[in-house]
Design an enzyme around this catalytic site. Structure first.
Site, PDB file in Angstrom:
ATOM      1  N   PHE A 113       5.124   9.658  -0.448  1.00 29.47           N
ATOM      2  CA  PHE A 113       6.251  10.399   0.133  1.00 29.47           C
ATOM      3  C   PHE A 113       7.427   9.490   0.462  1.00 29.47           C
ATOM      4  O   PHE A 113       8.541   9.962   0.646  1.00 29.47           O
ATOM      5  CB  PHE A 113       5.802  11.162   1.384  1.00 29.47           C
ATOM      6  CG  PHE A 113       5.814  10.336   2.643  1.00 29.47           C
ATOM      7  CD1 PHE A 113       4.748   9.535   2.977  1.00 29.47           C
ATOM      8  CD2 PHE A 113       6.921  10.358   3.487  1.00 29.47           C
ATOM      9  CE1 PHE A 113       4.765   8.764   4.132  1.00 29.47           C
ATOM     10  CE2 PHE A 113       6.949   9.586   4.644  1.00 29.47           C
ATOM     11  CZ  PHE A 113       5.869   8.787   4.960  1.00 29.47           C
ATOM     12  N   LYS A 114       7.200   8.187   0.552  1.00 23.48           N
ATOM     13  CA  LYS A 114       8.295   7.280   0.919  1.00 23.48           C
ATOM     14  C   LYS A 114       9.434   7.318  -0.103  1.00 23.48           C
ATOM     15  O   LYS A 114      10.559   6.952   0.207  1.00 23.48           O
ATOM     16  CB  LYS A 114       7.760   5.869   1.116  1.00 23.48           C
ATOM     17  CG  LYS A 114       6.884   5.791   2.369  1.00 23.48           C
ATOM     18  CD  LYS A 114       6.412   4.400   2.684  1.00 23.48           C
ATOM     19  CE  LYS A 114       5.710   4.335   4.032  1.00 23.48           C
ATOM     20  NZ  LYS A 114       4.358   4.951   4.016  1.00 23.48           N
ATOM     21  N   ASP A 115       9.142   7.775  -1.326  1.00 19.21           N
ATOM     22  CA  ASP A 115      10.212   7.919  -2.320  1.00 19.21           C
ATOM     23  C   ASP A 115      11.288   8.905  -1.868  1.00 19.21           C
ATOM     24  O   ASP A 115      12.453   8.760  -2.237  1.00 19.21           O
ATOM     25  CB  ASP A 115       9.634   8.412  -3.651  1.00 19.21           C
ATOM     26  CG  ASP A 115       8.789   7.354  -4.356  1.00 19.21           C
ATOM     27  OD1 ASP A 115       9.129   6.159  -4.263  1.00 19.21           O
ATOM     28  OD2 ASP A 115       7.801   7.726  -5.009  1.00 19.21           O
TER      29      ASP A 115
END
Ligand SMILES: *Cc1c(COP(=O)(O)O)cnc(C)c1O
Length: 467
Positions: A113-115
């Site tokens: 999810f850090k993208d």
């Protein structure tokens, strides 16, 4: 009107969006938060139902950047950031059973999810740097997910050199290769002969110590203390709730939590008018927040390695942002608390704890329970979870209050990122890397092995900076 950003410790200068984007940590050691949040009415939220992800992101983020970034530029940067995702919906949902859902946040370039935050952050930074005609150096330490997402977010940036320190031979092969096979000239992978704490200490010392960079270059942080990362994560709470009947019925979220950045974005979404009933803090055995909700004591303990390494933390740095609200935005009080916390433990006031318990529930999940949950969901639903997301779905069931409200678990990583945990669960199936990473193990790697010695690392950085 443009939003003003203030520090949680009350002593740093207020900044505009461009200022917080470049600042990272505030000069008083605090974290920046908006002085006022934008609020959306029920009608405005209803009108968001028809929007695709980039349009929704524009609608929600625009008030935060007003005065620093023009609407047309913001829209273009958002389109580019989410154009790199491999699913047309950007954040699709999967239904596990009657009222349990999984929000898949792993369709970005690095499968975590850090993208969502870092694809946008790199582009926002490059945009303002071009306008200022300045170049910066990003420096960060990683035990896995953050490093690769930051590298993917910055590899195309023309005004940024990025240096990511990882502990040599102590990150998983998938995670290392996701960083070291990026061969762009402005991307620098440093394998430090030490552990993750050593890497982090080198980064910290570089930020607080004497300037070592060539004149005109400054250091920028891209860890989750950077406000722009939190901001980008608010969007998918709206997206999921709208898809499940919001704002006309409240939705619950269960969030695999480490540094408290992701779930804090959910709290902000609720403050901005989105009807959210429960926010569940799902942790592994590094359960500092779960213990806090139970006892009122915020106490550091030593780190325990788990099979969900991206949640292996001793303190949750973004929790300070929530504390600021729990204490009626009293910067002096937070300053005092955080100074006391340097001793390792603080007791929060009864009124702060009453508020915290009203806002959040929590659940701590062991490695064994995580493996069993991966197996259970595979057998009952035919759906393969990564270990972080499995902590989320277990916590979702354990904490669900009103069963009529849909419960959404944030799936924070693709199972192929953590093949060992999936294999250990005994589902008897190997998660496959998606097509764009299928040849990851054949790609050429580039990284420099360095001693855990600050002058050595800084000298290497100065020599490696591209012009
Ligand atoms: C970073 C990360 C988390 C924790 O998110 P926080 O914002 O630090 O709470 C959970 N799962 C995965 C896969 C991550 O990479």
């Amino acid at each position: 009107m443009a939003i003003n950003y203030i520090s949680t410790r009350g002593q740093a200068p207020n900044l505009d969006f461009e200022g917080v984007l470049l600042a990272g940590l505030a000069s008083d050691g605090g974290l920046y938060v908006p002085e006022q949040l934008p609020r959306f009415s029920r009608e405005q939220i209803l009108a968001m139902r028809a929007m695709d992800y980039p349009t929704l992101a524009f609608e929600i983020l625009q008030p935060f950047v007003e005065g620093s970034i023009e609407p047309d530029d913001l829209r273009r940067l958002i389109d580019e950031a989410y154009g790199s995702f491999r699913h047309a919906a950007i954040a699709p949902m999967y239904q596990l059973d009657n009222n349990q859902w999984v929000l898949e946040l792993f369709h970005g370039p690095t499968l975590a999810f850090k993208d969502f935050a870092l694809q946008l952050l790199g582009r926002l930074l490059d945009f303002v740097l071009e306008r200022r005609q300045e170049r910066v150096v990003i420096m960060g330490a990683t035990s896995g997910d953050t490093g690769s997402a930051a590298i993917e977010g910055c590899r195309h940036c023309r005004y940024i050199d990025i240096f990511i320190l990882h502990p040599h031979e102590r990150v998983s092969e998938v995670q290392r290769r996701q960083m070291t096979t990026v061969l762009d000239a402005n991307v620098h992978n440093l394998a430090v002969q030490g552990n993750f704490d050593d890497c982090q200490a080198m980064v910290k010392a570089s930020f607080v110590g004497p300037d070592f960079l060539p004149e005109g270059r400054s250091l920028v942080a891209v860890n989750s203390i950077n406000w722009a990362r939190i901001m980008a994560q608010i969007v998918y709470y709206f997206y999921a709730a709208l898809a499940l009947g919001g704002p006309e019925r409240p939705v619950n979220f269960s969030v695999p939590t480490g540094n408290f950045g992701d779930i804090f974005a959910g709290y902000l979404a609720r403050c901005m008018g989105l009807p959210i009933d429960q926010l569940v803090i799902a942790t592994n055995k590094n359960d500092v927040l779960h213990r806090l909700l139970a006892s009122g004591e915020y106490a550091r303990r030593s780190l325990e390695q788990s099979i969900s390494p991206s949640m292996d933390i001793t303190v949750s740095s973004n929790f300070e942002r929530l504390m600021f609200d729990l204490y009626d935005r009293d910067g002096a009080a937070i300053n005092k608390l955080m100074q006391d916390f340097d001793g390792g433990a603080i007791q929060l006031s009864d009124s702060a704890m009453a508020r915290a318990r009203d806002l959040f529930s929590s659940c701590c999940v062991s490695d064994q329970e995580t493996l069993e949950e991966i197996t259970r969901v595979w057998q009952q639903c035919g759906y393969l979870l990564d270990p972080h997301s499995a902590i989320g779905t277990l916590a979702a069931r354990a904490c669900q209050g009103n069963p009529a409200h849909p419960m959404v678990t944030l799936a924070t990583a693709h199972p192929a990122k953590f093949p060992d945990a999936v294999a250990a669960s005994g589902v008897g199936r190997e998660p496959e890397l998606p097509a764009h990473l299928a040849d990851l193990f054949d790609r050429r790697e580039e990284f420099t092995v360095l001693a855990k010695d600050l002058p050595t690392i800084q000298r290497h950085m100065v020599d490696a900076i591209t012009t």
